[in-house]
Design a protein around this motif. Structure first.
Motif, PDB file in Angstrom:
ATOM      1  N   HIS A 174     -19.793 -19.240 101.364  1.00  0.00           N
ATOM      2  CA  HIS A 174     -18.786 -18.194 101.173  1.00  0.00           C
ATOM      3  C   HIS A 174     -18.777 -17.679  99.737  1.00  0.00           C
ATOM      4  N   SER A 175     -19.209 -18.522  98.801  1.00  0.00           N
ATOM      5  CA  SER A 175     -19.155 -18.153  97.383  1.00  0.00           C
ATOM      6  C   SER A 175     -20.215 -17.135  96.984  1.00  0.00           C
ATOM      7  N   TRP A 176     -21.208 -16.898  97.832  1.00  0.00           N
ATOM      8  CA  TRP A 176     -22.242 -15.932  97.478  1.00  0.00           C
ATOM      9  C   TRP A 176     -21.655 -14.524  97.448  1.00  0.00           C
ATOM     10  N   PRO A 177     -22.172 -13.652  96.575  1.00  0.00           N
ATOM     11  CA  PRO A 177     -21.661 -12.274  96.510  1.00  0.00           C
ATOM     12  C   PRO A 177     -21.745 -11.570  97.867  1.00  0.00           C
ATOM     13  N   LYS A 178     -20.767 -10.726  98.120  1.00  0.00           N
ATOM     14  CA  LYS A 178     -20.734  -9.990  99.386  1.00  0.00           C
ATOM     15  C   LYS A 178     -21.994  -9.151  99.565  1.00  0.00           C
ATOM     16  N   SER A 179     -22.492  -8.582  98.468  1.00  0.00           N
ATOM     17  CA  SER A 179     -23.695  -7.745  98.555  1.00  0.00           C
ATOM     18  C   SER A 179     -24.897  -8.556  99.042  1.00  0.00           C
ATOM     19  N   LEU A 180     -24.989  -9.821  98.608  1.00  0.00           N
ATOM     20  CA  LEU A 180     -26.090 -10.676  99.043  1.00  0.00           C
ATOM     21  C   LEU A 180     -25.957 -11.008 100.525  1.00  0.00           C
TER      22      LEU A 180
END
Length: 313
Positions: A272-278
């Motif tokens: 969940h911590s990954w950027p939304k764009s990724l």
């Protein structure tokens, strides 16, 4: 009345030398080789083996005082199919000219030593940087997403170029992305043994080939496919860099096939911590439906946003 023949003046030593040089040049750049320089294997100082595949091996080498990579067929039985695969790679590298694609230097078509020489890329592969166990020298590239995603983007630029040239690589993976040395490395896409022109897909031998952890669902299912199999493999490689893990590690091909066909993100863990764009990029690139995967030009643009978000996180 017969006319006496007119004799030509004798050639000067300079003219003889020039004609001799032209003869040597014509032998090196023959019409059969489409203008490619030729070499004999005995001219090459062969060093350590870098990699090995099913029918060929890659070695560090030196030719004409120049460091290079030597890829040679080691199968003692040169079938027509094997010769065709070799010639396919030669022609692919010959027609592709891009800063992020390895440069073909010369070719040896003398059986049984079918071989090619390409530039040697000193920084190693993306796979080695991510997962290598050997100690890395001080000042070498850090294996973190903020550092490596810009390098992966360069490989994406090369892949977008390939697709514009109607070429499908079919074996995109971190082992086939080489990096130059230094803190600002240049990515070089390599190994075009499985590459095909778009019109040749789904025909001939090895039509469902690839490396299982990077293969799209349609390849496992042996369905018709196009260049979006490269997009899927590239998405897997982006995940690999972000997670610093080997994709689908320790799974057999049937298990991987089930995951990529039935699970979101091809069954790869996305925190969940990954950027939304990724997450958005991975969701689209790893779609089980080929027509829902974006073109590589779009993926490269989206990756720029991902890189910016990682840089400030």
């Amino acid at each position: 009345m017969a006319m006496a023949g007119i004799s030509s003046p004798p050639l000067t030593s300079q003219e003889v030398q020039r004609l001799s040089q032209r003869l040597q040049e014509s032998e090196m750049f023959s019409a059969h080789d489409d203008g490619l320089p030729k070499f004999a294997l005995e001219e090459v100082a062969v060093g350590n083996m870098i990699a090995q595949g099913g029918f060929s091996s890659v070695h560090h080498a030196t030719w004409m005082c120049t460091p290079c990579a030597l890829k040679k067929i080691f199968d003692p039985v040169l079938t027509e199919e094997l010769k065709a695969e070799f010639e396919n790679e030669v022609q692919m590298l010959r027609r592709l000219r891009h800063p992020n694609v390895v440069t073909l230097m010369a070719v040896c078509r003398t059986p049984p030593a079918l071989s090619i020489l390409t530039e040697f890329v000193f920084g190693g592969s993306l796979f080695e940087i991510l997962h290598g166990t050997a100690p890395r020298p001080r000042g070498s590239l850090e294996a973190d997403p903020a550092t490596l995603l810009p390098v992966v983007r360069q490989a994406g630029v090369a892949l977008a170029y390939l697709h514009a040239m109607m070429v499908v690589h079919r074996d995109i993976k971190s082992q086939n992305v080489l990096l130059t040395e230094g803190n600002r490395p240049i990515a070089k896409l390599c190994d075009f043994g499985l590459a095909r022109m778009r019109s040749e897909l789904c025909t001939g031998s090895m039509q469902w080939a690839g490396t299982a952890p990077y293969m799209a669902p349609e390849l496992f299912a042996k369905r018709k496919y196009d260049e979006t199999v490269d997009v899927f493999a590239f998405g897997t490689m982006v995940w690999e860099v972000a997670a610093a893990e080997i994709p689908h590690a320790n799974l057999d091909a049937p298990d991987i096939a089930h995951r990529v066909q039935t699970k979101e993100f091809a069954g790869l863990g996305v925190p969940h911590s990954w950027p939304k764009s990724l997450k958005n990029l991975l969701r689209s690139a790893l779609s089980a439906q080929p027509d829902q995967r974006p073109a590589m030009t779009h993926i490269v643009t989206e990756l720029e946003t991902v890189i910016r978000e990682f840089a400030i996180s």
